[in-house]
Design an enzyme around this catalytic site. Structure first.
Site, PDB file in Angstrom:
ATOM      1  CD  GLU A   1      -1.684   1.643  -4.205  1.00 12.30           C
ATOM      2  OE1 GLU A   1      -0.581   1.162  -3.897  1.00 12.30           O
ATOM      3  OE2 GLU A   1      -2.696   0.949  -4.394  1.00 12.30           O
TER       4      GLU A   1
ATOM      5  CB  SER B   1      -0.920   0.025   1.223  1.00  8.42           C
ATOM      6  OG  SER B   1      -1.822  -1.057   1.208  1.00  8.42           O
TER       7      SER B   1
ATOM      8  CB  SER C   1      -1.677  -2.186  -3.757  1.00  6.74           C
ATOM      9  OG  SER C   1      -0.772  -1.229  -3.260  1.00  6.74           O
TER      10      SER C   1
END
Length: 347
Positions: free
Chosen positions: A265, A225, A263
Site C-alpha cells: 500500500e 497491492s 500487500s
C-alpha cells in the site's frame, strides 16, 4: 453510476483531474498473453522539472517495488509525472520516463543530468503473462500523449490485469471539495487497485462481499497491492501533505482491507499550490494552518473509498492468459441498489 459514499461534495468530474492542471493518460496492452498497461498522472501542463511541486509519500505496507520514493521523502518535492504499471515493468517504464524528461529538457533548452521518475506498481500476474514485460517506451509515450482531464476507468492502462477483493480491479478516481480558512479547495485521488479479499468487501456498511461469496465461492488472502495518488490545490507543506495522504488508508479499511503481509500500500501526494523553482534561493511558501486540516483528512478518506469502488464498478470482466476470469462488481451490485435488502444479485 452515482455513488453515495461519505458526506462531502465532489468536483465536476469526480476525478483527480478536478484539481486544475492535472491530467491522466493510459496505454493498454490487451492480447491473448497480456492484460496489462501503463497509466500516467501528469501533475501540470508546464515544466514540472523546472518548477517542482510540494510532495509527500507514505508506505503503509512495503511489499512493493515502487521507484522514486526515497527522494520525495528526503526533499519533499515532485519533479516528474507519476507512472503506474505492473511489477516487472517498473524498470522499463522508469527508463522511458527518464527519456521523456531528457527530451523535455532539450525542448526547454537545458540538459538533465539527474532526475527522479516516480513509477508505482501492482502485480497483475494472475491475468497477465508478466514475464514478457510488455510495456516499454512506446506505451509510456502513448499514455502521456493521451493524457486529458477526462479519462477511462476500470480495466484500462495499468489496471487492465488487476484484481480487487477477488473481483476485477483497476483504475479508479474520485474528488472532494473542501473549505479551509474561508476558501474552497479541491482534493482528488486516483487508485490502482489489486488488493483485498472478497468476503471482507464492505460498501457503505453493507457486507457486499459476503453475499457475492455465496455465488463465486472464492476468497483469497489479502496479499495484493493498492497505489493511491493524491492531488490537491490546498497550500500545504510536505509534512502536512504526508499527514493528509496517510488518511487514504481509512478508505481502504472502510471497504474491508486489513492490509495483508503480501500487500504493498503506497501513497504519493502532491500539491499544485506552491511551485519550487529548480534554482530557488530564498522562498516564501503558503500553507494552511494545522487546525484546518481535518476537512482534508476526511476528503482523502472519502475520495479513496469511492475511487476503489469505482475501479471495480467501471471494470469489465476480464479473462487472462491462463483462462482465469475476474468478474466485474457491476455483475453483482449497483450503487442505486445499495440501500435495499437485495443489493447483491446472483449471477
Amino acid at each position: 453510476m452515482e455513488l453515495r459514499i461519505g458526506r462531502m461534495a465532489h468536483g465536476p468530474r469526480n476525478a483527480i483531474s478536478d484539481v486544475t492542471g492535472v491530467t491522466v493518460g493510459h496505454c493498454t496492452v490487451d492480447d491473448a498473453s497480456h492484460k496489462t498497461g501503463v497509466t500516467v498522472v501528469m501533475p501540470c501542463r508546464d515544466d514540472i522539472y523546472r518548477e517542482k511541486m510540494v510532495a509527500a509519500c507514505h508506505v503503509l505496507n512495503g511489499f512493493g517495488k515502487t521507484a522514486g520514493l526515497m527522494q520525495i521523502g528526503e526533499l519533499g518535492t515532485l519533479e516528474t509525472p507519476i507512472a503506474l504499471t505492473n511489477t516487472l515493468n517498473v524498470g522499463l517504464v522508469h527508463d522511458a520516463m527518464v527519456e521523456y524528461m531528457c527530451r523535455r529538457g532539450e525542448e526547454g533548452g537545458y540538459r538533465i543530468t539527474t532526475v527522479n521518475p516516480v513509477v508505482c506498481e501492482c502485480n497483475d500476474a494472475s491475468l497477465n503473462d508478466i514475464r514478457h514485460r510488455a510495456v516499454g517506451q512506446k506505451e509510456v509515450f502513448a499514455a502521456i500523449e493521451s493524457a486529458g482531464e477526462d479519462f477511462a476507468l476500470g480495466d484500462v492502462g495499468a489496471g487492465k490485469g488487476m484484481t480487487c477483493h477477488d473481483l476485477k480491479g483497476g483504475i479508479g478516481t474520485s474528488s472532494r471539495v473542501l473549505e479551509a480558512a474561508g476558501q474552497r479547495f479541491t482534493l482528488g485521488v486516483l487508485v490502482l487497485t489489486n488488493h483485498g479479499s472478497l468476503r471482507d468487501l464492505t460498501i457503505e456498511g453493507d457486507p457486499v462481499g459476503q453475499k457475492i461469496y455465496r455465488t463465486l465461492r472464492e476468497d483469497t488472502p489479502d496479499k495484493g497491492s493498492c497505489i493511491m495518488i493524491l492531488a490537491t490545490d490546498l497550500p500545504v507543506t510536505s509534512r502536512q501533505l504526508g499527514r493528509i495522504i496517510r488518511r487514504c488508508s481509512v478508505g481502504l479499511a472502510r471497504l474491508g482491507s486489513y492490509i495483508g503481509h503480501g500487500s504493498g500500500e503506497v501513497m504519493v501526494g502532491f500539491s499544485t499550490a506552491n511551485r519550487i523553482p529548480e534554482d530557488a534561493g530564498m522562498m516564501t511558501l503558503r500553507s494552511i494552518g494545522e487546525d484546518w486540516l481535518d476537512e482534508a483528512f476526511r476528503a482523502a478518506a472519502e475520495a479513496t473509498e469511492e475511487a476503489v469502488v469505482r475501479s471495480m464498478l467501471e471494470a469489465k470482466s476480464v479473462t487472462g492468459f491462463t483462462g482465469k476470469t475476474r468478474r466485474s462488481l457491476s455483475e453483482f451490485w449497483q450503487p442505486e441498489e445499495s440501500r435495499g435488502p437485495s443489493a447483491v444479485r446472483e449471477a
